[in-house]
Design an enzyme around this catalytic site. Structure first.
Site, PDB file in Angstrom:
ATOM      1  N   HIS A  82      69.178  56.491  87.831  1.00  0.00           N
ATOM      2  CA  HIS A  82      68.830  56.334  86.408  1.00  0.00           C
ATOM      3  C   HIS A  82      67.741  57.325  85.983  1.00  0.00           C
ATOM      4  O   HIS A  82      66.879  57.001  85.162  1.00  0.00           O
ATOM      5  CB  HIS A  82      68.367  54.909  86.092  1.00  0.00           C
ATOM      6  CG  HIS A  82      69.411  53.859  86.319  1.00  0.00           C
ATOM      7  ND1 HIS A  82      70.222  53.389  85.316  1.00  0.00           N
ATOM      8  CD2 HIS A  82      69.787  53.189  87.433  1.00  0.00           C
ATOM      9  CE1 HIS A  82      71.046  52.472  85.811  1.00  0.00           C
ATOM     10  NE2 HIS A  82      70.815  52.338  87.096  1.00  0.00           N
ATOM     11  N   ASN A 155      73.009  46.861  82.870  1.00  0.00           N
ATOM     12  CA  ASN A 155      73.918  48.009  82.764  1.00  0.00           C
ATOM     13  C   ASN A 155      74.893  47.785  81.613  1.00  0.00           C
ATOM     14  O   ASN A 155      74.950  46.688  81.066  1.00  0.00           O
ATOM     15  CB  ASN A 155      74.723  48.162  84.057  1.00  0.00           C
ATOM     16  CG  ASN A 155      73.940  48.861  85.164  1.00  0.00           C
ATOM     17  OD1 ASN A 155      72.936  49.519  84.907  1.00  0.00           O
ATOM     18  ND2 ASN A 155      74.394  48.714  86.376  1.00  0.00           N
ATOM     19  N   HIS A 346      61.344  46.269  86.182  1.00  0.00           N
ATOM     20  CA  HIS A 346      61.435  45.503  87.425  1.00  0.00           C
ATOM     21  C   HIS A 346      62.087  44.154  87.132  1.00  0.00           C
ATOM     22  O   HIS A 346      61.535  43.382  86.329  1.00  0.00           O
ATOM     23  CB  HIS A 346      60.008  45.319  87.979  1.00  0.00           C
ATOM     24  CG  HIS A 346      59.923  44.485  89.211  1.00  0.00           C
ATOM     25  ND1 HIS A 346      60.984  44.265  90.053  1.00  0.00           N
ATOM     26  CD2 HIS A 346      58.879  43.805  89.763  1.00  0.00           C
ATOM     27  CE1 HIS A 346      60.593  43.496  91.056  1.00  0.00           C
ATOM     28  NE2 HIS A 346      59.337  43.200  90.897  1.00  0.00           N
TER      29      HIS A 346
HETATM   30 FE1  HDE Z   1      68.754  49.485  89.735  1.00  0.00          FE
HETATM   31  N1  HDE Z   1      67.221  50.674  90.384  1.00  0.00           N
HETATM   32  N2  HDE Z   1      69.144  48.959  91.643  1.00  0.00           N
HETATM   33  N3  HDE Z   1      70.387  48.421  89.138  1.00  0.00           N
HETATM   34  N4  HDE Z   1      68.432  50.018  87.857  1.00  0.00           N
HETATM   35  C1  HDE Z   1      66.459  51.435  89.607  1.00  0.00           C
HETATM   36  O1  HDE Z   1      64.136  51.568  89.739  1.00  0.00           O
HETATM   37  C2  HDE Z   1      68.317  49.140  92.678  1.00  0.00           C
HETATM   38  C3  HDE Z   1      71.208  47.677  89.931  1.00  0.00           C
HETATM   39  C4  HDE Z   1      69.051  49.551  86.745  1.00  0.00           C
HETATM   40  O2  HDE Z   1      65.350  52.652  82.629  1.00  0.00           O
HETATM   41  C5  HDE Z   1      65.304  52.034  90.344  1.00  0.00           C
HETATM   42  O3  HDE Z   1      62.517  52.279  88.351  1.00  0.00           O
HETATM   43  C6  HDE Z   1      68.843  48.505  93.861  1.00  0.00           C
HETATM   44  C7  HDE Z   1      72.001  46.778  89.166  1.00  0.00           C
HETATM   45  C8  HDE Z   1      68.546  50.221  85.576  1.00  0.00           C
HETATM   46  O4  HDE Z   1      63.782  52.843  84.148  1.00  0.00           O
HETATM   47  C9  HDE Z   1      65.450  51.442  91.752  1.00  0.00           C
HETATM   48  C10 HDE Z   1      70.025  47.935  93.477  1.00  0.00           C
HETATM   49  C11 HDE Z   1      71.641  47.011  87.867  1.00  0.00           C
HETATM   50  C12 HDE Z   1      67.581  51.095  86.039  1.00  0.00           C
HETATM   51  C13 HDE Z   1      66.690  50.607  91.611  1.00  0.00           C
HETATM   52  C14 HDE Z   1      70.202  48.216  92.085  1.00  0.00           C
HETATM   53  C15 HDE Z   1      70.642  48.035  87.875  1.00  0.00           C
HETATM   54  C16 HDE Z   1      67.523  50.943  87.467  1.00  0.00           C
HETATM   55  C17 HDE Z   1      65.181  53.517  90.254  1.00  0.00           C
HETATM   56  C18 HDE Z   1      71.007  47.173  94.336  1.00  0.00           C
HETATM   57  C19 HDE Z   1      72.207  46.347  86.613  1.00  0.00           C
HETATM   58  C20 HDE Z   1      66.753  52.069  85.207  1.00  0.00           C
HETATM   59  C21 HDE Z   1      64.044  53.779  89.293  1.00  0.00           C
HETATM   60  C22 HDE Z   1      70.470  46.035  94.917  1.00  0.00           C
HETATM   61  C23 HDE Z   1      71.949  44.928  86.565  1.00  0.00           C
HETATM   62  C24 HDE Z   1      65.576  51.398  84.606  1.00  0.00           C
HETATM   63  C25 HDE Z   1      63.473  52.503  89.042  1.00  0.00           C
HETATM   64  C26 HDE Z   1      64.837  52.365  83.717  1.00  0.00           C
HETATM   65  C27 HDE Z   1      66.630  51.634  88.285  1.00  0.00           C
HETATM   66  C28 HDE Z   1      67.159  49.877  92.645  1.00  0.00           C
HETATM   67  C29 HDE Z   1      71.348  47.812  91.368  1.00  0.00           C
HETATM   68  C30 HDE Z   1      70.078  48.533  86.669  1.00  0.00           C
HETATM   69  C31 HDE Z   1      65.506  52.423  92.887  1.00  0.00           C
HETATM   70  C32 HDE Z   1      68.195  48.496  95.229  1.00  0.00           C
HETATM   71  C33 HDE Z   1      73.005  45.752  89.690  1.00  0.00           C
HETATM   72  C34 HDE Z   1      68.987  50.008  84.141  1.00  0.00           C
HETATM   73  O5  HDE Z   1      64.365  50.644  92.076  1.00  0.00           O
END
Ligand code: HDE
Length: 730
Positions: A82, A155, A346
């Site tokens: 993202h 999402n 978060h």
């Molecule tokens: Fe994320 N995801 N994600 N994700 N995600 C990040 O956090 C992660 C997942 C989502 O505009 C990271 O700050 C793991 C689902 C958005 O700043 C990180 C898993 C959904 C955004 C991270 C998922 C999301 C992130 C990278 C699997 C929808 C951007 C930068 C367990 C419900 C937020 C950050 C923004 C961002 C980890 C799966 C949505 C690495 C480990 C499911 C919208 O922490």
């Protein structure tokens, strides 16, 4: 130790909105003299300090060293996923009190406007990548509530690729550019991703969504948002219910055409962020309705899928959506880095009344987001950055670390203490103290998945069954593109097995375009370690649906012309009267018209009026517009008959299924632009004909009727049933 009674609630009804709070940090340079970071006046910044005007720069130049050092350190690590995104401020307001379901204060009073910051993003590409790539879009919202920050980090698609967070690094490694050559950028269309996907049947549901038009949204303002996981609502009495969150755009959910999206990625890689910025700038504030699906705790096993499995959605036909409030985004950030880039979301930022479930994907996210922020900010103090600060008071014994902002007073930096009068003291539950939901857990320590997670094909099949034929065809074409870029034929074949289990006809249609057959052996290996248990037994009898029309964009189209972009092609000699009438109708419908011509400057109509050109063909293209109109005018049309750019503009708009309107002499242009197979008006008669989004009017027709039919066509967004679009060489 004397017990302390708080003299006021730690939470107050917030009169100072987030905007006011941000005001303290905003820095407007207008009318100010330049200083160094230490506040020393800068008298000269065009030359470094040297020994003689042709001599070496000297160390003593503290202004040069400070300026250059600051510059060298401008970047922070981009988000690992993202990374590319755009944000906006706004507010959220509930329609009615949700106190029956949740004690969350920001949902309890329809008069409360909670400030929010929303960030929309792509997942795979790096910070400088194009906006319109095929990808899932992030939809993250930070609510600055009076009880602390609540983040709904979702999402634009309701399921996810994988079921357990431990697979996330594998998924992301496979979809990001290859490790040896760092290619391709922002694309799943390469061997590593499809290698992983074809070995992981649980990815199939989201893959169907990613191949669909949902992955190429027309605008951030025109896409849905989903919390994805099942969360919990808990009311004042402690009763818990399961909840899924949905955002629904008031402008409806609309997409681009893949060919168009690829071309826009080159001509305007900032397309989606520009669209969001310009809409807010013009006062066309994006609005999204928040809706929930609520499931009673006792109904946990009522479905034939597990509520804790993030690769599943709850069909709206089984649990309808309840709209609970609206978000309005009404202010652009002042500074991209300070606000959008530094926003730290978060899913563990929760307020009383909202809690998580044991969804193993969500549980892993609860670890990952805090960890990732520490990598980005090199400090735990990122929560003190203005965009991340709560609007309610913050008191605790956290201290020190890089870039600490808060200046804690006193000696008591531990708890319990007596010398600080026991403060800050515990927040009682009835004053907003967060209590985790007391769920009874009883189980073996085991690295396994519940068997109730092992049906990977029913919901992708449901998705496929629910779509209209053009939507299905778009998925097939997207699969031809994606798998067509996969070099390894074995990977292509393996993926066809997954598609076969979704729908055999679908698999055959994909196979027909990628040079391999659906394999004889249709067996699939499950990658998880599945354990049979009581929950999986109960779910076998659970409810399901074979179709869910709610997931089809076409079946739920919101018909509006609001904020649509209309290109008007003219050359000297255009019909000014007709142009003005249609232009007014476009404006009245809430859409925006731009005049396009070969060159910038003024064009003169057949009756002598002059019109200023907004864009020339060099700086724009049909892909930047939702519809095209060519006014009548013998001389103007005759010029366009010989103008490749104008003809290409029309052909391409036709190929991309966009509404097109023209009249009188303009009708002859259509044929020349390969716009065939359409019923058109007789150019000299008084009729208006609208066929498959091409609106034509004879020279004696009523301009009013012509304009109304054109606006109606714009409201339809796209006309997928133009089979002859495939014959257009644009
Ligand atoms: Fe994320 N995801 N994600 N994700 N995600 C990040 O956090 C992660 C997942 C989502 O505009 C990271 O700050 C793991 C689902 C958005 O700043 C990180 C898993 C959904 C955004 C991270 C998922 C999301 C992130 C990278 C699997 C929808 C951007 C930068 C367990 C419900 C937020 C950050 C923004 C961002 C980890 C799966 C949505 C690495 C480990 C499911 C919208 O922490």
């Amino acid at each position: 130790m004397e017990e302390q009674k708080p003299n006021k609630s730690p939470h107050f009804v917030n009169e100072n909105s987030k905007n006011k709070q941000l005001e303290d940090f905003r820095n407007d340079n207008e009318g100010e003299y330049m200083t160094t970071d230490q506040g020393i006046g800068v008298s000269h910044t065009d030359d470094s300090l040297k020994t003689g005007s042709r001599g070496p720069t000297i160390m003593e130049d503290f202004h040069f060293r400070e300026k250059m050092t600051h510059f060298d350190h401008e970047r922070i690590p981009e988000r690992v996923v993202h990374a590319r995104g755009a944000g906006a401020h706004g507010y959220f307001q509930p329609y009615e009190s949700m106190a029956e379901y949740t004690k969350a204060k920001f949902l309890s009073d329809p008069n409360t406007k909670t400030p929010v910051f929303a960030r929309f993003s792509t997942v795979v590409g790096s910070r400088g990548s194009a906006d319109t790539v095929r990808d899932v879009r992030g939809f993250a919202v930070k609510f600055y509530t009076e009880e602390g920050n609540y983040d709904l980090v979702g999402n634009n698609m309701p399921p996810f690729f994988i079921q357990d967070a431990i697979k996330f690094p594998d998924l992301v490694h496979s979809i990001k550019p290859d490790p040896d050559n760092d290619m391709p950028q922002a694309s799943a269309a390469h061997d590593t991703f499809w290698d992983f996907a074809s070995l992981m049947p649980e990815t199939t549901h989201l893959i169907m969504w990613v191949l669909s038009d949902r992955a190429i949204p027309r605008s951030f303002r025109m896409m849905e948002g989903f919390g994805v996981h099942t969360f919990r609502f808990i009311n004042e009495a402690g009763k818990a219910r399961f909840v899924k969150f949905h955002w629904r755009p008031m402008l409806g959910t609309h997409s681009m055409v893949w060919d168009e999206a690829q071309k826009v990625a080159g001509k305007d890689p900032d397309w989606l962020r520009r669209d969001l910025w310009e809409a807010i700038d013009m006062g066309e504030y994006p609005e999204f309705e928040l809706a929930v699906q609520i499931v009673e705790e006792e109904d946990e096993f009522k479905f034939d899928f597990d509520l804790l499995d993030a690769t599943k959605l709850i069909p709206e036909e089984l649990v309808p959506l309840k709209p609970i409030g609206k978000m309005v985004l009404n202010r652009n950030p002042d500074n991209f880095f300070a606000e959008t880039e530094q926003a730290a979301f978060h899913p563990g930022n929760l307020v009383p009344g909202i809690d998580v479930t044991n969804d193993p994907l969500l549980q892993g996210r609860l670890f990952s987001y805090l960890d990732t922020q520490i990598n980005r900010f090199t400090s735990t103090n990122f929560s003190e950055v203005p965009i991340n600060r709560p609007v309610c008071p913050v008191h605790n014994h956290q201290q020190d670390g890089f870039m600490r902002q808060r200046i804690n007073k006193g000696k008591a930096n531990y708890f319990p203490n007596s010398i600080g009068n026991g403060c800050p003291m515990m927040t009682p539950e009835n004053m907003g103290g967060y209590m985790h939901y007391m769920e009874r857990i009883d189980g073996q320590k085991i690295r396994a998945r519940s068997e109730s997670f092992n049906d990977h094909f029913s919901q992708p099949a449901m998705f496929w069954n629910s779509l209209t034929e053009p939507e299905k065809q778009h998925i097939v074409s997207a699969a031809h593109f994606e798998l067509g870029k996969v070099e390894n034929k074995e990977i292509r074949r393996r993926q066809l097995v997954h598609f076969h289990h979704v729908n055999p006809d679908f698999a055959k249609r994909v196979a027909a375009g990628i040079g391999v057959e659906v394999p004889e052996d249709k067996s699939v290996t499950l990658t998880g370690n599945y354990e049979s248990n009581k929950a999986s037994e109960k779910m076998k009898k659970g409810k399901s649906v074979k179709e869910s029309p709610a997931v089809s964009m076409e079946k739920n189209k919101v018909k509006t012309a609001k904020s649509r972009k209309v290109a008007i092609l003219i050359e000297d000699g255009f019909d000014c009267n007709e142009l003005m009438q249609v232009k007014q109708a476009i404006k009245d419908a809430g859409a925006h018209a731009k005049i396009i011509s070969k060159t910038l400057g003024k064009r003169t109509s057949s009756t002598g009026e002059q019109v200023e050109v907004d864009k020339n063909h060099v700086t724009t293209a049909s892909i930047m517009f939702d519809a095209v109109y060519v006014p009548d005018g013998e001389k103007s049309i005759a010029a366009m008959m010989k103008e490749g750019d104008a003809l290409h503009f029309l052909s391409e708009a036709f190929k991309h299924c966009k509404p097109i309107a023209t009249s009188g002499h303009g009708i002859a242009l259509l044929d020349r632009a390969f716009i065939t197979g359409i019923n058109v008006a007789n150019s000299n008669a008084g009729q208006v004909v609208s066929d498959k989004g091409v609106v034509t009017a004879g020279s004696d027709a009523e301009a009013d009727e012509f304009a109304v039919k054109f606006i109606d066509a714009i409201k339809m967004h796209r006309f997928w049933d133009r089979e002859m679009k495939d014959t257009v060489p644009a």
